[in-house]
Scaffold this active site. Structure first.
Site, PDB file in Angstrom:
ATOM      1  N   LEU A 117       4.406 -13.801  -1.769  1.00  0.00           N
ATOM      2  CA  LEU A 117       4.265 -14.119  -0.644  1.00  0.00           C
ATOM      3  C   LEU A 117       3.959 -13.379   0.512  1.00  0.00           C
ATOM      4  O   LEU A 117       4.297 -12.141   0.382  1.00  0.00           O
ATOM      5  CB  LEU A 117       5.857 -14.412   0.035  1.00  0.00           C
ATOM      6  CG  LEU A 117       6.575 -15.532  -0.966  1.00  0.00           C
ATOM      7  CD1 LEU A 117       7.947 -15.907  -0.315  1.00  0.00           C
ATOM      8  CD2 LEU A 117       5.789 -16.696  -1.582  1.00  0.00           C
ATOM      9  N   ARG A 167       6.919  -6.776  13.325  1.00  0.00           N
ATOM     10  CA  ARG A 167       7.785  -5.430  13.503  1.00  0.00           C
ATOM     11  C   ARG A 167       7.054  -4.361  13.301  1.00  0.00           C
ATOM     12  O   ARG A 167       7.133  -3.273  13.693  1.00  0.00           O
ATOM     13  CB  ARG A 167       9.116  -5.620  12.848  1.00  0.00           C
ATOM     14  CG  ARG A 167      10.067  -6.268  13.453  1.00  0.00           C
ATOM     15  CD  ARG A 167      11.200  -6.415  12.697  1.00  0.00           C
ATOM     16  NE  ARG A 167      12.185  -5.113  12.265  1.00  0.00           N
ATOM     17  CZ  ARG A 167      12.781  -4.948  11.381  1.00  0.00           C
ATOM     18  NH1 ARG A 167      13.021  -5.914  10.374  1.00  0.00           N
ATOM     19  NH2 ARG A 167      13.279  -3.818  11.042  1.00  0.00           N
ATOM     20  N   LYS A 208       0.607  -6.870   7.455  1.00  0.00           N
ATOM     21  CA  LYS A 208       1.863  -5.694   6.783  1.00  0.00           C
ATOM     22  C   LYS A 208       1.454  -5.410   5.335  1.00  0.00           C
ATOM     23  O   LYS A 208       1.723  -4.009   4.975  1.00  0.00           O
ATOM     24  CB  LYS A 208       3.020  -6.278   6.817  1.00  0.00           C
ATOM     25  CG  LYS A 208       4.100  -5.558   6.191  1.00  0.00           C
ATOM     26  CD  LYS A 208       5.643  -6.033   6.511  1.00  0.00           C
ATOM     27  CE  LYS A 208       5.991  -7.195   6.336  1.00  0.00           C
ATOM     28  NZ  LYS A 208       7.631  -7.647   6.232  1.00  0.00           N
ATOM     29  N   GLY A 218       9.927 -20.646   6.134  1.00  0.00           N
ATOM     30  CA  GLY A 218      10.922 -20.243   5.224  1.00  0.00           C
ATOM     31  C   GLY A 218      10.275 -19.905   3.888  1.00  0.00           C
ATOM     32  O   GLY A 218       9.203 -20.396   3.652  1.00  0.00           O
ATOM     33  N   ASN A 237     -22.864  33.282  -7.633  1.00  0.00           N
ATOM     34  CA  ASN A 237     -21.974  33.894  -6.651  1.00  0.00           C
ATOM     35  C   ASN A 237     -22.429  33.644  -5.510  1.00  0.00           C
ATOM     36  O   ASN A 237     -23.611  34.224  -4.997  1.00  0.00           O
ATOM     37  CB  ASN A 237     -21.756  35.649  -6.867  1.00  0.00           C
ATOM     38  CG  ASN A 237     -20.594  36.014  -5.969  1.00  0.00           C
ATOM     39  OD1 ASN A 237     -20.553  35.623  -4.863  1.00  0.00           O
ATOM     40  ND2 ASN A 237     -19.831  36.862  -6.957  1.00  0.00           N
ATOM     41  N   ALA A 291     -19.926  35.273   1.174  1.00  0.00           N
ATOM     42  CA  ALA A 291     -19.124  34.804   2.361  1.00  0.00           C
ATOM     43  C   ALA A 291     -19.998  34.147   3.376  1.00  0.00           C
ATOM     44  O   ALA A 291     -20.834  34.919   3.861  1.00  0.00           O
ATOM     45  CB  ALA A 291     -18.281  35.727   2.896  1.00  0.00           C
ATOM     46  N   ALA A 328     -28.333  39.238   1.980  1.00  0.00           N
ATOM     47  CA  ALA A 328     -27.379  38.826   3.041  1.00  0.00           C
ATOM     48  C   ALA A 328     -28.039  38.523   4.218  1.00  0.00           C
ATOM     49  O   ALA A 328     -28.956  39.089   4.714  1.00  0.00           O
ATOM     50  CB  ALA A 328     -26.508  40.078   3.204  1.00  0.00           C
TER      51      ALA A 328
HETATM   52  C1  UD1 Z   1      14.636 -12.787   2.070  1.00  0.00           C
HETATM   53  C2  UD1 Z   1      15.593 -13.729   1.224  1.00  0.00           C
HETATM   54  C3  UD1 Z   1      16.999 -12.836   0.970  1.00  0.00           C
HETATM   55  C4  UD1 Z   1      16.887 -11.379   0.509  1.00  0.00           C
HETATM   56  C5  UD1 Z   1      15.424 -10.799   1.247  1.00  0.00           C
HETATM   57  C6  UD1 Z   1      14.995  -9.676   0.676  1.00  0.00           C
HETATM   58  C7  UD1 Z   1      15.364 -16.039   1.487  1.00  0.00           C
HETATM   59  C8  UD1 Z   1      15.833 -17.281   2.102  1.00  0.00           C
HETATM   60  N1  UD1 Z   1      16.101 -14.928   1.703  1.00  0.00           N
HETATM   61  O1  UD1 Z   1      15.269 -12.796   3.359  1.00  0.00           O
HETATM   62  O2  UD1 Z   1      17.902 -13.404   0.353  1.00  0.00           O
HETATM   63  O3  UD1 Z   1      17.955 -10.736   0.625  1.00  0.00           O
HETATM   64  O4  UD1 Z   1      14.476 -11.581   1.529  1.00  0.00           O
HETATM   65  O5  UD1 Z   1      14.268  -8.883   1.362  1.00  0.00           O
HETATM   66  O6  UD1 Z   1      14.534 -16.243   0.588  1.00  0.00           O
HETATM   67  N2  UD1 Z   1       7.629 -15.464   4.108  1.00  0.00           N
HETATM   68  C9  UD1 Z   1       6.748 -16.389   4.076  1.00  0.00           C
HETATM   69  N3  UD1 Z   1       6.918 -17.251   4.812  1.00  0.00           N
HETATM   70  C10 UD1 Z   1       7.959 -17.714   5.296  1.00  0.00           C
HETATM   71  C11 UD1 Z   1       8.928 -16.761   5.259  1.00  0.00           C
HETATM   72  C12 UD1 Z   1       8.879 -15.730   4.655  1.00  0.00           C
HETATM   73  O7  UD1 Z   1       5.403 -16.093   3.309  1.00  0.00           O
HETATM   74  O8  UD1 Z   1       7.861 -19.059   5.838  1.00  0.00           O
HETATM   75  C13 UD1 Z   1       7.622 -13.965   3.267  1.00  0.00           C
HETATM   76  C14 UD1 Z   1       7.206 -12.783   4.366  1.00  0.00           C
HETATM   77  O9  UD1 Z   1       6.157 -12.515   4.640  1.00  0.00           O
HETATM   78  C15 UD1 Z   1       8.155 -11.793   3.593  1.00  0.00           C
HETATM   79  C16 UD1 Z   1       8.944 -12.699   2.278  1.00  0.00           C
HETATM   80  O10 UD1 Z   1       8.519 -13.814   2.434  1.00  0.00           O
HETATM   81  O11 UD1 Z   1       7.335 -11.154   2.525  1.00  0.00           O
HETATM   82  C17 UD1 Z   1      10.570 -12.214   2.805  1.00  0.00           C
HETATM   83  O12 UD1 Z   1      10.728 -13.137   4.077  1.00  0.00           O
HETATM   84  P1  UD1 Z   1      11.604 -12.558   5.079  1.00  0.00           P
HETATM   85  O13 UD1 Z   1      11.643 -13.229   6.121  1.00  0.00           O
HETATM   86  O14 UD1 Z   1      11.552 -11.027   5.229  1.00  0.00           O
HETATM   87  O15 UD1 Z   1      12.867 -12.863   4.424  1.00  0.00           O
HETATM   88  P2  UD1 Z   1      14.464 -12.431   4.693  1.00  0.00           P
HETATM   89  O16 UD1 Z   1      14.972 -13.323   5.970  1.00  0.00           O
HETATM   90  O17 UD1 Z   1      14.516 -10.870   4.746  1.00  0.00           O
END
Ligand code: UD1
Ligand code: CA
Length: 463
Positions: free
Chosen positions: A9, A16, A23, A78, A362, A365, A408
């Site tokens: 992912l 941030r 990232k 998500g 050698n 310097a 030198a």
């Molecule tokens: C997620 C987990 C949480 C866990 C945490 C660990 C879920 C619902 N939650 O939460 O249980 O403790 O990670 O860090 O899975 N990403 C996508 N597409 C999206 C959303 C996220 O690619 O639509 C990727 C983000 O770029 C990231 C990773 O998934 O690399 C995690 O996403 P993030 O939003 O950080 O998840 P958390 O809310 O921290």
């Protein structure tokens, strides 16, 4: 082991970090986070690797090229929705799917294997989750499991009640699922939760509803699942990586005088019985052979340091610097694309660029190889046992023969034959006693000037 596919992912660009760079492309120890992760994942020899991308996807694609497949997630609804985007790429894939996060870069291949093994244990869990117990569990999703590691429920922090929040076992995000089950489970995931997102974690709860069990594999060291969401977490990841590498170096027989001040690159190779003094920085591509000493405040990058060499203090080895066995480079010496033969020395204040220096030579310097004419780079070749006197300029292209001596202060622009002495300086003028006569004359002149100034003031007083 069964066939494996990895889904990574990386659709979130990481707002941030406030960066124009995605990232997962931010480097730790000189290598992007996602490459750290891929390096481990590739040890499982996955049949397919699918990277889920969104914003800044062109950058991710430029960095990873055609070694992986991509699936675009837009909009980002998500983690469950993200994994769903891999369905097309995995439609004919029947093996195990390992889900990883591009911003959780340090998961080890051994851990990934342990998860896949767990997936094929006798109780045949539907999902295997990588759990961990952080010092501060605050924002993580919780894994509610029994003492055998069977998961009762996965719950996000925002959706959790008091009792669930009190649970210290957290979800790292890393999961293993059979490809034949993953997408059927994902298609049932809804978004009725505190964040209105499609949670990947819900596949565990859905499998539970079907009467299936899921299992948690717990990381021994929570640092393995360190995630990076901000610049300060990036710095913490760097620190963590460096600490591990220093520890590993020392375990392999390297002496670090002040480990916390030595910075390695992801690919630094240091042999046993190398000593590294304080404040040394390794850029990418450095190899140091046994018995070498890297003295304080040296900076090395793309360099090969031979057996028993001495480097620094305050030396700079740039890409293509090759030091033969027992050679030495001292303070304020810079080498670039230059090879120093066995036992050769350049101990002080020198630039060696686009050069080859024979064994036992050698370099005095202040020697400079003038390798650049403003348009092109040229080579300097120095023969074995040649002696280059201090403060010489070797104007490339130029060749200094074996056993030759350059006096030198010479500016050498034509080749020097083997065994030759070359002196390129103005003829010396010698005038015995001249300085004494000069001082006498000047002192007399000054006294006369003083006396006449005093006489003038006396005349004025009388008037
Ligand atoms: C997620 C987990 C949480 C866990 C945490 C660990 C879920 C619902 N939650 O939460 O249980 O403790 O990670 O860090 O899975 N990403 C996508 N597409 C999206 C959303 C996220 O690619 O639509 C990727 C983000 O770029 C990231 C990773 O998934 O690399 C995690 O996403 P993030 O939003 O950080 O998840 P958390 O809310 O921290
Ligand atoms: Ca996160």
């Amino acid at each position: 082991m069964k066939n494996v596919a990895t889904v990574i992912l990386a659709a979130g660009k990481g707002s941030r970090l406030k960066s124009g760079l995605h990232k997962v492309l931010h480097p730790v120890a000189g290598r992007s986070m996602i490459l750290h992760l891929l390096d481990q994942a590739n040890r499982l020899q996955p049949e397919k690797t699918v990277v889920i991308v969104g914003e800044f996807r062109d950058q991710v694609q430029a960095a990873l090229g055609n070694d992986v497949e991509y699936a675009v997630q837009e909009p980002q609804l998500g983690t469950g929705h993200a994994v769903q985007q891999a369905e097309g790429a995995l439609k004919d894939f029947a093996g195990d799917v390992l889900i990883l996060y591009g911003d959780v870069p340090f998961v080890r291949a051994d851990t990934m294997r342990a998860m896949l093994d767990r997936l094929h244990a006798d109780d045949a869990p539907a999902v295997v989750v990588l759990g961990f117990r952080p010092a501060d569990a605050l924002r993580y999703g919780r894994v509610i499991a029994d003492k055998h590691g069977r998961i009762e429920k996965m719950v996000e922090h925002k959706d959790a009640n008091e009792a669930e929040r009190a649970c210290t076992l957290c979800n790292s995000g890393v999961m293993a699922v059979k490809g034949s089950e993953l997408f059927a489970l994902l298609s049932r995931v809804g978004n009725r939760n505190a964040q209105g997102e499609y949670y990947l974690t819900d596949i565990v709860n859905l499998a539970n509803e079907d009467g299936r069990t899921s299992a948690v594999v717990e990381c021994e060291d929570p640092k393995e699942v360190t995630g990076v969401n901000s610049r300060s977490e990036l710095a913490a990841a760097e620190r963590q990586w460096q600490d591990l590498k220093r520890q590993e170096a020392m375990e392999n027989g390297v002496t670090l005088k002040a480990p916390e001040t030595v910075f390695f690159s992801w690919d630094t190779q240091i042999a046993p019985d190398v000593t590294i003094e304080q404040n040394v920085v390794f850029g990418p591509g450095v190899k140091v052979a046994t018995g070498a000493t890297i003295r304080a405040f040296s900076h090395l990058e793309g360099a090969t340091v031979g057996e028993g060499c001495q480097v620094g203090p305050f030396a700079r080895l740039r890409p293509g610097a090759i030091m033969g066995k027992g050679s030495r480079v001292g303070n304020f010496v810079e080498m670039k694309n230059a090879a120093l033969g066995e036992g050769a020395k350049a101990n002080h204040l020198t630039y060696l660029g686009d050069a080859s220096i024979g064994a036992g030579a050698n370099i005095g310097a202040g020697t400079i190889t003038c390798n650049y004419d403003g348009y092109f780079k040229h080579r300097t070749e120095i023969g074995e046992r040649a002696f280059i006197g201090s403060n010489s300029s070797l104007i490339a292209p130029v060749r200094i023969g074996a056993d030759a001596i350059v006096a030198a202060g010479s500016a050498v622009s034509r080749d020097v034959a083997d065994g030759e002495l070359r002196m390129v300086r103005a003829e010396q003028m010698v005038k015995p006693g001249w300085a004494d006569r000069f001082h006498d004359a000047m002192k007399r002149k000054k006294e006369a000037a003083k006396a006449s100034a005093k006489g003038d003031r006396t005349e004025e007083g009388k008037a």
